[in-house]
Design a protein around this motif. Sequence first.
Motif, PDB file in Angstrom:
ATOM      1  N   ARG A  27       1.109  -1.218   0.042  1.00 51.05           N
ATOM      2  CA  ARG A  27       0.361   0.294  -0.014  1.00 51.05           C
ATOM      3  C   ARG A  27       0.577   0.939  -0.124  1.00 51.05           C
ATOM      4  O   ARG A  27       0.130   2.045  -0.090  1.00 51.05           O
ATOM      5  CB  ARG A  27      -0.882  -0.322   1.026  1.00 51.05           C
ATOM      6  CG  ARG A  27      -1.415  -1.288   1.423  1.00 51.05           C
ATOM      7  CD  ARG A  27      -2.779  -1.267   2.020  1.00 51.05           C
ATOM      8  NE  ARG A  27      -3.246  -0.223   2.089  1.00 51.05           N
ATOM      9  CZ  ARG A  27      -4.748  -0.001   3.181  1.00 51.05           C
ATOM     10  NH1 ARG A  27      -5.021  -0.618   3.371  1.00 51.05           N
ATOM     11  NH2 ARG A  27      -5.665   0.931   2.018  1.00 51.05           N
ATOM     12  N   ALA A  79       0.929   7.998  -6.067  1.00 51.03           N
ATOM     13  CA  ALA A  79      -0.150   8.518  -6.768  1.00 51.03           C
ATOM     14  C   ALA A  79       0.256  10.729  -5.962  1.00 51.03           C
ATOM     15  O   ALA A  79      -0.160  11.078  -6.540  1.00 51.03           O
ATOM     16  CB  ALA A  79      -1.502   8.336  -5.644  1.00 51.03           C
ATOM     17  N   VAL A 115      -9.631   7.529  -1.245  1.00 48.16           N
ATOM     18  CA  VAL A 115     -10.638   6.335  -2.071  1.00 48.16           C
ATOM     19  C   VAL A 115      -9.651   5.978  -2.637  1.00 48.16           C
ATOM     20  O   VAL A 115      -9.042   4.516  -2.735  1.00 48.16           O
ATOM     21  CB  VAL A 115     -12.196   5.766  -1.788  1.00 48.16           C
ATOM     22  CG1 VAL A 115     -11.800   4.699  -2.557  1.00 48.16           C
ATOM     23  CG2 VAL A 115     -13.403   6.028  -0.810  1.00 48.16           C
ATOM     24  N   LEU A 116      -8.648   6.827  -3.300  1.00 51.84           N
ATOM     25  CA  LEU A 116      -8.323   6.225  -4.581  1.00 51.84           C
ATOM     26  C   LEU A 116      -6.773   6.579  -3.781  1.00 51.84           C
ATOM     27  O   LEU A 116      -6.138   5.401  -4.153  1.00 51.84           O
ATOM     28  CB  LEU A 116      -7.571   7.247  -5.596  1.00 51.84           C
ATOM     29  CG  LEU A 116      -9.256   7.049  -6.453  1.00 51.84           C
ATOM     30  CD1 LEU A 116      -9.339   8.726  -7.356  1.00 51.84           C
ATOM     31  CD2 LEU A 116      -9.175   6.266  -7.479  1.00 51.84           C
ATOM     32  N   TYR A 117      -6.221   7.048  -3.032  1.00 53.11           N
ATOM     33  CA  TYR A 117      -5.917   7.046  -2.164  1.00 53.11           C
ATOM     34  C   TYR A 117      -4.782   5.315  -1.584  1.00 53.11           C
ATOM     35  O   TYR A 117      -4.185   5.763  -0.655  1.00 53.11           O
ATOM     36  CB  TYR A 117      -5.047   8.629  -0.745  1.00 53.11           C
ATOM     37  CG  TYR A 117      -4.143   8.920  -1.795  1.00 53.11           C
ATOM     38  CD1 TYR A 117      -2.569   9.140  -1.586  1.00 53.11           C
ATOM     39  CD2 TYR A 117      -4.714  10.191  -2.003  1.00 53.11           C
ATOM     40  CE1 TYR A 117      -1.799  10.037  -2.349  1.00 53.11           C
ATOM     41  CE2 TYR A 117      -3.342  11.121  -3.111  1.00 53.11           C
ATOM     42  CZ  TYR A 117      -2.175  11.088  -2.694  1.00 53.11           C
ATOM     43  OH  TYR A 117      -1.179  11.533  -2.946  1.00 53.11           O
ATOM     44  N   GLY A 118      -6.249   4.774  -1.427  1.00 54.65           N
ATOM     45  CA  GLY A 118      -5.609   3.908  -0.530  1.00 54.65           C
ATOM     46  C   GLY A 118      -7.468   3.509   0.769  1.00 54.65           C
ATOM     47  O   GLY A 118      -7.023   2.430   1.526  1.00 54.65           O
ATOM     48  N   ALA A 119      -8.387   4.578   0.712  1.00 56.51           N
ATOM     49  CA  ALA A 119      -9.221   4.457   1.913  1.00 56.51           C
ATOM     50  C   ALA A 119     -10.171   3.408   1.763  1.00 56.51           C
ATOM     51  O   ALA A 119     -10.346   3.497   0.874  1.00 56.51           O
ATOM     52  CB  ALA A 119      -9.722   5.748   2.573  1.00 56.51           C
ATOM     53  N   LEU A 158      -4.422   3.124  -9.628  1.00 54.62           N
ATOM     54  CA  LEU A 158      -3.326   2.497  -9.004  1.00 54.62           C
ATOM     55  C   LEU A 158      -4.364   1.942  -7.533  1.00 54.62           C
ATOM     56  O   LEU A 158      -4.188   0.653  -7.099  1.00 54.62           O
ATOM     57  CB  LEU A 158      -2.886   3.959  -8.074  1.00 54.62           C
ATOM     58  CG  LEU A 158      -2.013   4.713  -8.629  1.00 54.62           C
ATOM     59  CD1 LEU A 158      -1.508   6.219  -8.230  1.00 54.62           C
ATOM     60  CD2 LEU A 158      -0.443   3.472  -8.559  1.00 54.62           C
ATOM     61  N   ARG A 159      -5.595   2.716  -7.607  1.00 53.68           N
ATOM     62  CA  ARG A 159      -6.647   2.094  -6.464  1.00 53.68           C
ATOM     63  C   ARG A 159      -7.128   0.385  -6.698  1.00 53.68           C
ATOM     64  O   ARG A 159      -7.012  -0.692  -5.636  1.00 53.68           O
ATOM     65  CB  ARG A 159      -7.633   2.646  -6.079  1.00 53.68           C
ATOM     66  CG  ARG A 159      -8.851   2.277  -5.569  1.00 53.68           C
ATOM     67  CD  ARG A 159      -7.688   2.593  -4.069  1.00 53.68           C
ATOM     68  NE  ARG A 159      -9.425   2.555  -3.039  1.00 53.68           N
ATOM     69  CZ  ARG A 159      -9.495   0.913  -2.292  1.00 53.68           C
ATOM     70  NH1 ARG A 159      -9.029   0.555  -2.651  1.00 53.68           N
ATOM     71  NH2 ARG A 159     -10.375   1.686  -1.047  1.00 53.68           N
ATOM     72  N   PRO A 195       2.032   2.363  -3.865  1.00 52.63           N
ATOM     73  CA  PRO A 195       0.930   3.534  -4.680  1.00 52.63           C
ATOM     74  C   PRO A 195       0.560   4.608  -4.376  1.00 52.63           C
ATOM     75  O   PRO A 195       0.431   5.896  -4.778  1.00 52.63           O
ATOM     76  CB  PRO A 195      -0.326   2.685  -4.474  1.00 52.63           C
ATOM     77  CG  PRO A 195      -0.065   1.088  -3.661  1.00 52.63           C
ATOM     78  CD  PRO A 195       0.981   0.923  -3.642  1.00 52.63           C
ATOM     79  N   PHE A 196       0.484   4.457  -2.406  1.00 53.45           N
ATOM     80  CA  PHE A 196       0.823   6.007  -2.226  1.00 53.45           C
ATOM     81  C   PHE A 196       1.234   6.921  -3.152  1.00 53.45           C
ATOM     82  O   PHE A 196       1.702   7.795  -2.612  1.00 53.45           O
ATOM     83  CB  PHE A 196       0.889   5.610  -0.636  1.00 53.45           C
ATOM     84  CG  PHE A 196       0.494   6.482   0.343  1.00 53.45           C
ATOM     85  CD1 PHE A 196      -1.183   7.282   0.302  1.00 53.45           C
ATOM     86  CD2 PHE A 196       1.143   8.118   1.094  1.00 53.45           C
ATOM     87  CE1 PHE A 196      -1.088   8.472   1.498  1.00 53.45           C
ATOM     88  CE2 PHE A 196       1.192   8.795   1.282  1.00 53.45           C
ATOM     89  CZ  PHE A 196       0.182   9.139   1.729  1.00 53.45           C
ATOM     90  N   LEU A 229      -5.001   7.244 -10.962  1.00 52.21           N
ATOM     91  CA  LEU A 229      -5.406   6.857  -9.476  1.00 52.21           C
ATOM     92  C   LEU A 229      -6.576   5.981  -9.366  1.00 52.21           C
ATOM     93  O   LEU A 229      -6.083   4.936  -8.890  1.00 52.21           O
ATOM     94  CB  LEU A 229      -6.097   8.317  -9.308  1.00 52.21           C
ATOM     95  CG  LEU A 229      -4.954   9.255  -8.587  1.00 52.21           C
ATOM     96  CD1 LEU A 229      -5.427  10.522  -7.714  1.00 52.21           C
ATOM     97  CD2 LEU A 229      -4.147   9.370  -7.673  1.00 52.21           C
ATOM     98  N   ALA A 230      -7.271   5.825 -10.326  1.00 49.90           N
ATOM     99  CA  ALA A 230      -7.797   4.935 -10.144  1.00 49.90           C
ATOM    100  C   ALA A 230      -7.361   3.512 -10.361  1.00 49.90           C
ATOM    101  O   ALA A 230      -7.510   2.337 -10.010  1.00 49.90           O
ATOM    102  CB  ALA A 230      -9.057   4.930 -11.633  1.00 49.90           C
TER     103      ALA A 230
END
Lengths: 1087, 219
Positions: free
Chosen positions: A585, A592, B99-103, A641-642, A588-589, A638-639
């Motif tokens: 995690r 981004a 949310v896109l950041y990972g939440a 990555l998520r 990707p953080f 971003l999409a």
Amino acid sequence: MQRWPVLLFLAWACFLFFSGIGLFTSGFLLMRIELTNRSSCSDPLATPAWAGQGVAPGACWMPQRVPKAVLLIIDALTFEFARFDPAKAQPRPYENKLGFLHQLAGSQPRHARLYRFRADPPTTTMQRIKGITTGSLPTFIDVGSNFASYAIQEDNLLGQLVQNGRRVVFMGDDTWDGLFPQKFFRSYFFPSFNVKDLHTVDDGILQHLYPTVDGGEWDLLIAHFLGVDHCGHKHGPDHPEMAKKLTQMNEMLRSLVDHLGNDTLLLVAGDHGMTETGDHGGDSEKEVNAALFVYSKTPLFGAHLPEEPETIPQVNLVPTLALLLGVPIPYGNIGEVMAELFSGDGAATSAALSQLSAYHINARQVDRFLHSYSLAAQDLPAERLRHLRELFSAAMEEHDRLLAQVREGLSASPELEARLGRLVGRFQRYLREARAVCMESWARFHPLRMVAGCALIAASCLLCCVASELAAALDFSYRSCLLYPLLWGLAVAAVLGLGHLLTREGLDLILVLSWLAAASQLAFFWHSWGRRSRRAHLAGGQPPVASAGLWQRLRAWQGLVLPMGILFIRCCAMFSDSFVVAEARVAPFLLASLAILLVGKLHWHGRLTAPEVPKQPPGSAFYQKESWQLLCLLAVLLACLRLSGLFHQCREEIPHCQPSSFLAPLASLQSTQAKNLFYLLCVASLAGLVYAVRRWLRHYGNLNSTSPLVLFVRWAFPLAAVWIACYWAVTSGAEDTLGKLQELVQVALVGFPRAVYGLASLGLLLALWTPVTVFVKDSRESVGPIVTPYQGAPSSQADLQHVIPQIYRRMQESLKSQLDRGHQRATVAAYGLGSVYSATLVIVLTLLGFLLLMLHSERMSLAFLLLFLEAFVLLRIHACVVSLAGDAEPFVVPWYAVTAWVFAATQFFYSTGHQPIFPAIHWNAAFVGFQEGHSTHLLPAVLVGANTFASHILFAVGCPLLLLWPFVCEAPNSQRRRLKKELREELQEEEEPVMEMRLRESPERFSAALLQLGLKYLFVLGVQLLACVWAAMILRRHLMVWKVFAPKFLFEALGFMVSSICLLLGIFLVMRVDCAVSAWFEQLQTR
Amino acid sequence: MKDTEIKRLLSAHIVSVLSIILTTIVPPLFLENFSVLGTHLIWLCICSICVTTVNIILYIILKPNPSSKRISFAHKVTKFLKCCVFFFISCILFHGIIVLYGAPLIESVLETFLFAVLLSTFTTLHCLCMLGPNIQAWIRVFSKNGAMSIWDNSLQITTMCSIVGAWLGAFPIPLDWDRPWQIWPISCSLGATFGYVAGLIIAPLWIYWNRKQLTYKSR
Ligand SMILES: [Zn+2]
Ligand SMILES: [Zn+2]
């Protein structure tokens, strides 16, 4: 264009890193081969009976002396904890708490004794349990073990007991469950993972301990208490909590002894010690200094009482316990029996004789092991082995002589006793030396090597940085930057090698190579420094611009803050086990953040807003069209990555983690409907990939020619996709088919993957053979003569360079008109010249993608689709940013792009279902196309490696795209350029979008740009590797070193190697295309 | 002129900071079992509401960007409605980005949304107060040479500080310290709050120190 020097320089840089990795690894990761041999009762090792000694029925190697034993392991029981010093007036919290042991040893000196128990490094619990049960010195990697599980494969004490029908009952730390699955007669496991939890394990044991002891249904009872260790980790030893814990242990021992029978041996042992901070894992005095306490209600020891507690190596427990319990000593044991426990309460001579027979068996067993081991591996020095062999045979001869004399009836005499004593001494010496030999090669960190390896890697990073600066300044002489350093390095290596040969020491290859690397590195720095000062001297007629220069330099560095800051955060994250565990995690953080900050920075500098037009209301700003495009791309990134987080794999450190359901093969799905749906989805993603690639190639005109490669793309890409789809169909439905079809299915299971392998290799070969995908249409009448100013073939390189731009300018012109008007009028001379480099790279990447995707489970194809999408989006963002930023130098790939690319590679390592731990490796990848298994080790290793490092491979090969893409994206932007050009009226010449041909216009800068890109990529990878190496070195005492940091280091190092080699391949491919394009131009001239 | 402006800015910011401090001190007097960590959602609501009201009141009192022409009442109503819509959109946008950041997507939706609301009050609400529902002006303000008054500068600083604080707040989440404030989204919202407070304090100081360099284009 200089091709080979660039490749050679990069290869040399890779070699420098490799030698650093090798040196560090040789100091940090000690290796040992595991033998699978097992001892058994029928082995001819048992001593011939001495006179007056009847062989007991059912005895095995030696008669059983103890019917039952209790082994209490109190984790991290340091000797200091067990020692009792009544003279101490003010004991620390951990001192004088185990008073019961002292009381026993004092009141019954022949029944109880306390020893110092020396643990071997690495002092981690799992390694120590392995040591206490196998009698060997486990290293981090015991080659030969099954990586997929932690189960002990070697012969061990528990295995021997079970094999001989004894009942082993276990309670406590659940590490044992993983190490000895299905071995226990009865077991009570409690979770050991949470270090903060001091009581679960201990209370659980206490609940079951006394009933089990009283029940009597056991021969060996093992209880592993964890509270003391966890207390150490949480509070440190010097804490009231530790006093409570030790007092609890004391009470436990007191009541346990009440429950024990007369024939039971009680052993209380610590698996390792702890440092002052309560940690362990390394080899410091405090960590290796554990305690062992032996007690039995029948007398065990002779009357002789030692002053100071004796020091016993930990492995000695294994042969002792094995022989006492009457089972064979485990095959790989290198410990020595504890003689005192074999003396019994008989007369001196008979005691000496039984001790001797124990030593004799022990020595023969160790000799047998060393013999087998030296046949299997070469890491024990031959010289020492020969010496050991001599010692052993001398002792054996003496033993046989003595045995014969005793048989003849030599009566018990002081002389016999003395000879017996001497013989025991000889066996002892042999055993100790054997252990020392093994220890030297298995159980010592080499701090010097670790530091040197670290320094080598750091220096290589610096070298990459310096060299990329030099390359950017086009001030790069391969002679002084590559040739001289290499010569220096070779000279030093040769001298060292000769020295080694002369002194007749064994030649240590890693050491010599690292010296080579270090010397060549030094020479490089020397030369580049010299050049620099000379240049400064030449330029410096006047004093160099001090303040302004500094300010300028600071401005130049400003651009580095963002990528380097993010990279720095990532490197810092390597030092925390939690962050390494959560890296899936973190990557990707950070990626981004990097992308958003990049766009934010562009916005801040006003690059995204259109130039102000008078008619707008003041104080407002509008985005350009391209800026909106950039924002959309950012959203897509971003999409991606998520979404890529959907394909995660779990590791045991993360509680309540469910691995992604996409990781399971389709065949494991129960519902047929879901299976069909997912199958269709996978096939659709595959088709989407093929479609997208073909669409891209067609858009840039690289799909028109009739060259073999283009034909291959046209026909073989869909074919490969169909084959993969068929393969998936067969694997996912294999169980449903019946009878006759079974054979067909087997053939298909092997046939389809191999066909795809074949097709992909064919494609790769074609890409190397004819990489040019340009289509020439000979319709010169309509366009006019292409080559006008020069007649005949160009005579010199200079002529050729002058001609080339004209040719492709024409081609581009007509290509553009073609694009504008549609496909009816065929006035086009050449298609796809502007994207010829990237087209080949894209084709190769797609082929690799097919291969790697097939090695994963079916539904991972979605992750691969995502990977390609994300890479594409990253490239587009990069191109967009370059065109929006405007001032950027087109031949320099900025740091942010390289960093983002590396982060994406890391991110997709996790998003293709991997984790840097051994149990998470996808072993079934080795059997794709090889259902029946392998005969060699190379092929499965390659397949599993390709599976594991799939994203590293793809991103590294695709790295040159970072350089090429802004050029490729130039065409659509031409409109904007023209708009700009109108503003700048001084520019007379009309400039056409010549895309990648711009690179060919200046071959010098092209090669320098490739070199620089490669060095930057290596630098970013190398810095991460350095952080990892550093973390492993500094934190080698950390609780998690063998579970988190060492595997992470190993995966990172392997990933670095794979990436760097693939990077070389990618750059090589670009150069091959360049060669082919040159040849193509020449051919065009002569036509 | 400038010094008085800076003083007004400073006093406004001090009021804002005090209001945030009060949100942690006052509620326990009225609500049982209230604590910032324990009943985090309630605190998030209280903090958002409090900051919103304080900002609006300050805006009404101080009128940082007074416009010369008189505006009709209907115009004011539409402007207010527009502001509400903008605020809501920004909450949704922040939620999406978080949310896109990972939440987590489905679990703890409420927490994430309230965090987004908090971030919006720290950033968007400020912008709405200062600049009105005018995207072009926003785009202009957040660029290097876009500030036209010290209020714009302070807006830049507080907004960036809040977002950076929220970003930094994500860092302790993976650590295995088992602290109550590591639970999502506590560390992030605390980070955002600290960032916001820091921004409020830094902005007047920074402007004061750089008052010689700061020259604004007149509109
Ligand atoms: Zn332990
Ligand atoms: Zn421990």
